[in-house]
Structures are given as C-alpha cells and as structure tokens.
Design an enzyme around this catalytic site. Sequence first.
Site, PDB file in Angstrom:
ATOM      1  CB  CYS A  11      -0.990  -0.438   1.519  1.00 29.31           C
ATOM      2  SG  CYS A  11       0.059  -0.083   3.330  1.00 29.31           S
ATOM      3  CG  ASN A  14       3.937  -1.406   5.469  1.00 28.46           C
ATOM      4  OD1 ASN A  14       5.687  -1.649   5.690  1.00 28.46           O
ATOM      5  ND2 ASN A  14       3.541  -2.716   5.320  1.00 28.46           N
ATOM      6  CB  CYS A  16      -4.199   1.905   6.849  1.00 30.50           C
ATOM      7  SG  CYS A  16      -3.842   3.020   8.033  1.00 30.50           S
ATOM      8  NE  ARG A  17      -4.457   1.409   1.119  1.00 28.98           N
ATOM      9  CZ  ARG A  17      -4.144   2.361   0.627  1.00 28.98           C
ATOM     10  NH1 ARG A  17      -5.252   2.083  -0.586  1.00 28.98           N
ATOM     11  NH2 ARG A  17      -3.173   2.994   0.726  1.00 28.98           N
TER      12      ARG A  17
HETATM   13  P1  4NP Z   1      -1.878   2.588   3.824  1.00 25.93           P
HETATM   14  O1  4NP Z   1      -2.653   3.975   4.443  1.00 25.93           O
HETATM   15  O2  4NP Z   1      -1.580   3.153   2.003  1.00 25.93           O
HETATM   16  O3  4NP Z   1      -3.193   1.341   4.068  1.00 25.93           O
HETATM   17  O4  4NP Z   1      -0.297   2.802   5.048  1.00 25.93           O
HETATM   18  C1  4NP Z   1      -1.603   5.353   4.939  1.00 25.93           C
HETATM   19  C2  4NP Z   1      -0.708   6.163   5.770  1.00 25.93           C
HETATM   20  C3  4NP Z   1      -0.745   6.925   5.940  1.00 25.93           C
HETATM   21  C4  4NP Z   1      -0.759   7.752   5.044  1.00 25.93           C
HETATM   22  C5  4NP Z   1      -1.343   7.648   3.915  1.00 25.93           C
HETATM   23  C6  4NP Z   1      -1.986   6.273   3.545  1.00 25.93           C
HETATM   24  N1  4NP Z   1       0.584   9.474   4.937  1.00 25.93           N
HETATM   25  O5  4NP Z   1       0.383  10.127   4.054  1.00 25.93           O
HETATM   26  O6  4NP Z   1       1.474   9.184   5.535  1.00 25.93           O
END
Ligand code: 4NP
Length: 161
Positions: A11, A14, A16-17
């Site tokens: 993602c 790294n 959340c998803r």
């Molecule tokens: P992920 O979610 O890609 O599902 O881990 C996010 C986590 C952090 C950020 C964006 C999406 N961020 O902009 O910091």
Amino acid sequence: MSGETGVLFVCLGNICRSPTADAVFREQVARAGLADRVHIDSCGTAGYHVGEPPDARATAAAARRGYDLSPLRARQFDPADFKRFDYILAMDESNLAHLEARRPADYRGRLDLFLALAPALGRREVPDPYYGGERGFEEVLDLVEGAGEALLAELIGAGRG
Ligand code: 4NP
C-alpha cells in the site's frame, strides 16, 4: 518458486491496508495448514512511516476480528522484492503504477491489484482509510478477507499448497 510461495502486499504507508492484508492472509494460510509453505510480507511505496507499528485504528479493528497486527513494522518497497516474491499485490491503482514503473523485464511473478484476484467482490481498489473514520477500517477488513480467500484458493489450485 519451488517449495515456498512468496506473497507481498503493498500500500502507500504500510501502516493501514497492507499490514491488515498481511495479518489476515497469514491467519487464512495458517488455518489451511500452509503456514510453512507461504512466505507473507507487506510494505509501502512511500517511506513516511518506516519502522513504525501499524496505525492504532487498524490494529484495533483487526483485533476485534481476531487478527494480530502488533508484531508488524512498516518498511518501504525494495526493488529486490521482485526477486523474493511470486505475488506482489497492490491495494490501489496508484500503488500498482509505482510498482509497474520499477518492474524488471524478467519478473515472472504476478504483479496486480489484490482485488483483481477476487472479481466477485466487484471492486478494484482497497480504499485508503487513513484520513477517514472507523468504517473505513472495517471496509478494509471486509475486502482483504474476501480477496485473501480467493488468493488462498488460487495457491491451492495452482498446486502450491
Ligand atoms: P496505508 O494508509 O497506505 O493503507 O498504510 C496510509 C498511511 C499513511 C499515509 C497515507 C496512507 N500517509 O499519508 O501518511
């Protein structure tokens, strides 16, 4: 690809998803008795959160369904991952474009959207829950549980189980 199959979930951050997909698929593989046959990891295309544990909201939502995100720590995608993983599965189109741009010409694994493995879900992307509310984290879990089952069926069907 002999012996062990490598699966990498990707993602943006790294936190959340992809860690959710990592923990959910790890549990699904373990329940199928295949834990020693499938190597599972996750990473982010961005380096904003390297070394951090998963987002507390993702960890709490996953724990309510019996998945443990607590051992995971964020890392950034490394081009050497193309040598280590048979499946590199992106959560959204933006993550996939980042990976496609780095794909070596000789990569023979499957680089795709994770949800492409589960067309019955009727969705292409796992939406980024980071700036939203609790519901977004439940939706991530619903989608990765469904796609994880489809991926597991593919691995078993491909004789990799
Ligand atoms: P992920 O979610 O890609 O599902 O881990 C996010 C986590 C952090 C950020 C964006 C999406 N961020 O902009 O910091």
